[in-house]
Design an enzyme around this catalytic site. Structure first.
Site, PDB file in Angstrom:
ATOM      1  N   GLY A   1       0.827  -1.192   0.000  1.00  0.00           N
ATOM      2  CA  GLY A   1       0.000   0.000   0.000  1.00  0.00           C
ATOM      3  C   GLY A   1       0.864   1.244   0.000  1.00  0.00           C
TER       4      GLY A   1
ATOM      5  CG  ASP B   1     -10.248   3.410   2.035  1.00  0.00           C
ATOM      6  OD1 ASP B   1     -10.778   3.846   0.993  1.00  0.00           O
ATOM      7  OD2 ASP B   1      -9.074   2.997   2.073  1.00  0.00           O
TER       8      ASP B   1
END
Length: 297
Positions: free
Chosen positions: A35, A150
């Protein structure tokens, strides 16, 4: 004499306690994911041989006190939710001079849409099961006062490679604790999935249900409901765009599915369906509504 207000000093520790060295307890293996702020590795417990996932966050990417606070909040939220069956189970946190490590359950079944691509065509009945699973997970979070902020296909993973695997929510890096009626103003999330009220900097947990509505639309059609070539264009579509139920495969999708999508993608968060209302909708509860024929055939 004026007194200048200096920024608070950056801390050196995320955890308010000392831990063992991660490598005394686990051996890190192959990289599972990368990420913006962290890398996730396969890790094996040195004594038991059990395998887990380890999310390693480099501390040199934590530039401000707020960044340290966010990682500590992510850990506390995962501990808070860890016994819920549809949330990835948190095991432990470790910290050294260079990294913070979050050790959690290993979900071997892959991300939601990797599974759909692998599976090929699927039926509306199967879509019902996926949407129900996601909404139940969100309802569990909200019942314990956590807003995810998210939700997207990359943050929904299957716990095993089996066809009947459970779908679990992962990555609580943007999540927050909230109280009923509390309003948030920071714009966070991923462009295609962010709710209009988030863009307007005035939102609550209803924003999570908008994201689930977007995911549900994609599960049924393969494309997001609001899209454009630029982030600015995507946000304009989210704020004012029209839901497309005319393009393929929507003509063969049940009216009940379209009704539920509309109610999850209501731009008025006060009228938008809650998780409980979604789970009570006929498309979810009535086995005879959603067709069992493959979509797109």
């Amino acid at each position: 004499m004026s007194i200048s207000s200096a920024a608070p000093p950056k801390p050196t520790q995320v955890l308010p306690y000392a831990t063992k060295d991660l490598h005394e307890v686990y051996t890190l293996g192959t990289k599972l994911g990368q990420g913006q702020f962290a890398t996730t590795y396969l890790c094996t417990h040195n004594t038991t041989g059990e395998t887990y996932a380890c999310k390693s966050i480099p501390k040199n990417k934590l530039l401000f006190k707020e960044d340290y606070d966010c990682v500590w909040r992510e850990i506390r939220i995962m501990q808070h939710l860890s016994e819920l069956p549809k949330i990835v189970k948190f095991h432990d946190a470790y910290e050294d001079s260079f990294f913070v490590h979050l050790v959690m359950e290993l979900c071997e079944g892959g991300e939601l849409f990797d599974r759909i691509v692998q599976k090929g065509y699927y039926s509306e009945q199967e879509a019902v099961k996926l949407v129900k699973n996601i909404v139940e997970a969100v309802q569990d979070c909200h019942s314990l006062g956590v807003m995810h902020r998210d939700l997207k296909p990359e943050n929904l993973v299957f716990d095993t490679v089996e066809d009947d695997a459970d779908l679990k929510i992962v990555d609580f890096g943007l999540s927050v604790f909230y109280k009923p009626g509390e309003i948030f103003s920071d714009v966070v999330g991923s462009p295609y999935y962010v709710a209009p009220e988030v863009l307007n900097k005035h939102y609550g947990p209803e924003a999570d249900l908008w994201s689930v509505g977007v995911i549900s639309y994609i599960i049924l059609s393969g494309v997001p409901p609001f899209w454009a070539d630029t982030e600015k264009g995507i946000f304009a579509q989210i704020s004012h765009g029209i839901l497309d139920f005319q393009s393929e495969p929507w003509p063969v999708i049940s009216d009940s599915a379209k009704d539920l999508i509309r109610k999850m993608l209501d731009r008025n968060p006060g009228k938008r369906f809650t998780a409980h209302q979604v789970l009570s909708h006929p498309w979810i509860v009535d086995d005879n509504i959603a067709p069992n024929k493959p979509l797109g055939v």
